[in-house]
Design a protein around this motif. Structure first.
Motif, PDB file in Angstrom:
ATOM      1  N   UNK A  50       0.832  -1.201   0.000  1.00 50.33           N
ATOM      2  CA  UNK A  50       0.000   0.000   0.000  1.00 50.33           C
ATOM      3  C   UNK A  50       0.869   1.255   0.000  1.00 50.33           C
ATOM      4  N   UNK A  51       1.871   1.268   0.884  1.00 45.30           N
ATOM      5  CA  UNK A  51       2.738   2.432   1.011  1.00 45.30           C
ATOM      6  C   UNK A  51       3.514   2.660  -0.281  1.00 45.30           C
ATOM      7  N   UNK A  52       3.977   1.559  -0.872  1.00 44.29           N
ATOM      8  CA  UNK A  52       4.700   1.653  -2.144  1.00 44.29           C
ATOM      9  C   UNK A  52       3.801   2.272  -3.216  1.00 44.29           C
ATOM     10  N   UNK A  53       2.580   1.737  -3.326  1.00 37.98           N
ATOM     11  CA  UNK A  53       1.650   2.247  -4.342  1.00 37.98           C
ATOM     12  C   UNK A  53       1.329   3.717  -4.118  1.00 37.98           C
ATOM     13  N   UNK A  54       1.092   4.069  -2.864  1.00 32.61           N
ATOM     14  CA  UNK A  54       0.780   5.472  -2.552  1.00 32.61           C
ATOM     15  C   UNK A  54       1.937   6.379  -2.970  1.00 32.61           C
ATOM     16  N   UNK A  55       3.168   5.972  -2.647  1.00 29.90           N
ATOM     17  CA  UNK A  55       4.339   6.774  -3.008  1.00 29.90           C
ATOM     18  C   UNK A  55       4.451   6.911  -4.527  1.00 29.90           C
ATOM     19  N   UNK A  56       4.193   5.823  -5.228  1.00 32.18           N
ATOM     20  CA  UNK A  56       4.261   5.870  -6.699  1.00 32.18           C
ATOM     21  C   UNK A  56       3.190   6.794  -7.265  1.00 32.18           C
ATOM     22  N   UNK A  57       1.990   6.682  -6.705  1.00 29.97           N
ATOM     23  CA  UNK A  57       0.900   7.550  -7.158  1.00 29.97           C
ATOM     24  C   UNK A  57       1.230   9.014  -6.919  1.00 29.97           C
ATOM     25  N   UNK A  58       1.838   9.298  -5.766  1.00 32.68           N
ATOM     26  CA  UNK A  58       2.197  10.677  -5.431  1.00 32.68           C
ATOM     27  C   UNK A  58       3.280  11.188  -6.377  1.00 32.68           C
ATOM     28  N   UNK A  59       4.224  10.322  -6.707  1.00 32.22           N
ATOM     29  CA  UNK A  59       5.286  10.724  -7.642  1.00 32.22           C
ATOM     30  C   UNK A  59       4.683  11.029  -9.022  1.00 32.22           C
ATOM     31  N   UNK A  60       3.807  10.134  -9.483  1.00 34.70           N
ATOM     32  CA  UNK A  60       3.189  10.330 -10.804  1.00 34.70           C
ATOM     33  C   UNK A  60       2.454  11.660 -10.882  1.00 34.70           C
ATOM     34  N   UNK A  61       1.636  11.927  -9.861  1.00 31.99           N
ATOM     35  CA  UNK A  61       0.826  13.147  -9.902  1.00 31.99           C
ATOM     36  C   UNK A  61       1.721  14.384  -9.767  1.00 31.99           C
ATOM     37  N   UNK A  95       9.034   5.817   3.140  1.00 33.91           N
ATOM     38  CA  UNK A  95       9.152   6.371   1.784  1.00 33.91           C
ATOM     39  C   UNK A  95       7.853   7.088   1.399  1.00 33.91           C
ATOM     40  N   UNK A  96       6.732   6.473   1.725  1.00 39.78           N
ATOM     41  CA  UNK A  96       5.439   7.102   1.404  1.00 39.78           C
ATOM     42  C   UNK A  96       5.331   8.459   2.095  1.00 39.78           C
TER      43      UNK A  96
END
Lengths: 380, 266
Positions: free
Chosen positions: A249-260, A326-327
């Motif tokens: 979950x934390x990984x996905x959230x961090x990736x989503x935040x980076x993308x946006x 990281x998130x």
């Protein structure tokens, strides 16, 4: 060393990513604002067998592996941490312990409904006086003939208000401390069971977090999950796997935040240049991406260990610790890069930063992960 | 009677991502994800809806392309198709629409028994809309293109479809076996299902060579293709149109006239 995902894992990502884009992302901001549990999304996840990925088809699971499950959680979390929390708690904290510790009868009775997503699961360990210190349990279970009588309460229970089936810890012998804890399967229709107060949280507003109340709740003797007195082991093993879920979950959230943030930096202009053309913000993006990559390999490695039967307690603790931090790092920096726009709810990054904090807290705080990791290193 | 359906599908580069090299006029395919062609997903969905209604329906998805096009068949099976056949052979490489339909018609002849062939209207990489109709001609089947609504009779012998036109639609009834090409208005394609994805048996995906389908090698491949791509280019974006404003029809006409005269059109 092979860093290649299998075909199935690649396709799980492709499928869930499309699902998250079409079904999760469009409502993520609204359900956060309305503090609304997305029942319709849970139904859709069930329809496409996302609710039972790492369980065998004989129990109506998808017949997949833990890494595929981790990837699915990651893809959903890119768009909405609340929705990924529902999936993660259901799969890792309720279905998994029943699959792993249940008798054949218990598995046959509960797993098809849980794996297919017809019913939603939750897990009850935490109490107001027993968080990290699980042995401080006040909830008591007393054997009375063919029944267990349970009294007490649980708090901060994910999916609490919407779950049908709960794995609940209770003290069966207070004098034995952790060895006096036993695990039980509770159904929401059990007499004496009720859902208490719903918490008003900083983030993951669309996830249901409630108290569970047990008042002279009588359940049949065969609801004991695992052996009497082995509940602490059930809980700790469950949380080891659960940590892979939270780490994803934390990984996905961090990736989503980076993308946006990348999208924002390529649009936003100051002093006649795009933000992405300034070196300072660009370097922050480099730091974010590097930490995310490191988190990804920790998370995937922990899931791979689980799939391969390699002890995964330490890898899971490291993955959860690092991915959660990281998130928090990525979302905090991302808000800063957005400036004022990062602080208002018109942009998703405001929600993402509020959501990120919980990944450092639930299913074992970052401090607990450090405890698990350090004691394993130092006491060797 | 169990329905037998063939779905024609193509793996295409995601045109939302793809760019054209302005110097060479060719597609830049590097790093571009491959996807199931949009209209073909609608074709498969219509077949799957029939399978939802009649569970003993057997759906075979066929495709032609390089070995990696097997991925497309995995996706179709994960959505619910029963079998995938990929015609993959250097002999059919570089085929234009005529040669492609020769090859795919040979695949369908080899399959033999079927009630309906669903295909997409056209592929987003070529936009020709020719392969479906050509297959129908070569198999001597009745066909309807641009299908936006589909209904199968209870005896499974006839289908009634709506054919989308620019200014309305035609309702056409035809007998099976038949060939239909589908458009996005027909349905909303489902996602892959995770359990179906993990349940795919290796033998459900077959890779056939030109020899397997007994196609005349003089009718397939680059050499046999009567057409070839002369040049690809990105059309220059059109400027925004002008809206003529006015409170009354007369004023509108006046303003239009002023605009046209100003540009020396009239």
């Amino acid at each position: 060393m092979d860093f290649q995902l299998t075909k199935e894992q690649e396709f799980v990502r492709k499928m869930v990513s499309k699902f998250a884009e079409n079904e999760v992302d469009p409502i993520a901001a609204d359900i956060d604002k309305e503090h609304r549990f997305p029942e319709e999304t849970v139904e859709k996840m069930a329809k496409y067998h996302i609710m039972g990925i790492p369980f065998p088809t004989e129990y109506e699971g998808a017949g997949g592996d833990c890494l595929s499950y981790a990837i699915a959680v990651e893809e959903i979390a890119k768009k909405c941490l609340s929705t990924s929390t529902i999936l993660s708690a259901h799969t890792s904290l309720c279905t998994w312990p029943i699959y792993n510790f249940g008798t054949d009868e218990q598995k046959a009775k509960y797993l098809p409904d849980l794996c297919s997503g017809r019913k939603l699961g939750a897990f009850g360990l935490t109490e107001s006086g027993a968080g990290t210190d699980a042995a401080g349990q006040q909830t008591k279970a007393v054997k009375d003939g063919d029944e267990w009588v349970i009294n007490g309460s649980k708090c901060f229970i994910t999916n609490g208000g919407y779950a049908d089936i709960f794995v609940v810890m209770a003290m069966t012998d207070k004098s034995k401390g952790n060895r006096g804890i036993s695990a039980f399967i509770v159904e929401k229709t059990d007499k004496g069971f009720s859902v208490g107060k719903t918490e008003d949280k900083m983030g993951i507003h669309a996830s249901s977090t409630t108290e569970l109340l047990f008042e002279n709740m009588r359940i049949p003797a065969d609801r004991l999950l695992g052996e009497e007195g082995k509940g602490f082991k059930v809980a700790m093993n469950t949380l080891d796997g659960g940590r892979v879920g939270i780490a994803s979950q934390a990984l996905g959230l961090a990736e989503g935040a980076l993308e946006t943030t990348i999208t924002y930096m390529n649009q936003r202009k100051q002093f006649g240049k795009k933000l992405s053309q300034f070196q300072y913000p660009a370097f922050i993006i480099a730091d974010m991406a590097t930490r995310i990559e490191a988190a990804r390999y920790l998370v995937y490695y922990a899931a791979w260990c689980e799939d391969s039967g390699v002890p995964h307690m330490i890898p899971a603790a490291m993955a959860k610790l690092y991915a959660a931090e990281t998130a928090m790092f990525v979302t905090t920096k991302a808000v800063q890069l957005h400036g004022g726009y990062g602080y208002i709810a018109d942009y998703p990054i405001e929600r993402m930063m509020r959501d990120a904090k919980i990944t450092e807290i639930y299913e074992g705080t970052s401090e607990v992960q450090r405890l698990v990791i350090s004691s394993n290193i130092l006491n060797k | 009677m169990a329905l037998k359906i063939v779905v024609c599908a193509k793996q295409v580069p995601d045109t939302n991502v793809i760019k054209i090299n302005p110097k060479t006029g060719t597609l830049i395919r590097e790093g571009v994800p491959s996807i199931l062609n949009n209209d073909d997903a609608n074709a498969l969905e219509e077949a799957l809806k029939l399978k939802d209604k009649y569970p003993d329906t057997f759906i075979t998805v066929i495709s032609m392309g390089p070995p990696q096009a097997k991925d497309l068949l995995i996706e179709c099976l994960a959505m619910g198709a029963d079998e995938g056949i990929l015609l993959s052979d250097r002999a059919v490489g570089g085929s234009d629409t005529w040669a492609t339909s020769n090859a795919l018609a040979a695949v369908i002849r080899k399959i033999g028994d079927f009630d309906i062939i669903f295909g997409g209207r056209q592929a987003i990489d070529g936009d020709t809309a020719q392969v479906g109709p050509q297959i129908a001609e070569k198999l001597n089947l009745p066909q309807v293109t641009y299908v936006q609504k589909f209904e199968l009779s209870d005896d499974m012998k006839t289908v009634t479809v709506e054919r989308n036109m620019e200014d309305g639609y035609e309702v056409i009834k035809l007998q099976t076996p038949c060939m239909l090409t589908c458009i996005k208005e027909l349905n909303e394609p489902r996602y892959m299902s995770i359990d179906k994805l993990f349940g795919i048996k290796p033998e459900a995906i077959k890779v056939w060579s030109a020899a397997d389908v007994e196609v005349d090698l003089n009718t397939v491949g680059l050499e046999a293709s009567p057409t070839n791509v002369f040049r690809s280019f990105t059309p220059a974006p059109k400027g925004k149109g002008i809206t003529v404003a006015g409170d009354s029809p007369k004023e509108l006409a006046d303003n239009l006239l002023i605009g046209l005269k100003g540009k020396h059109v009239i």
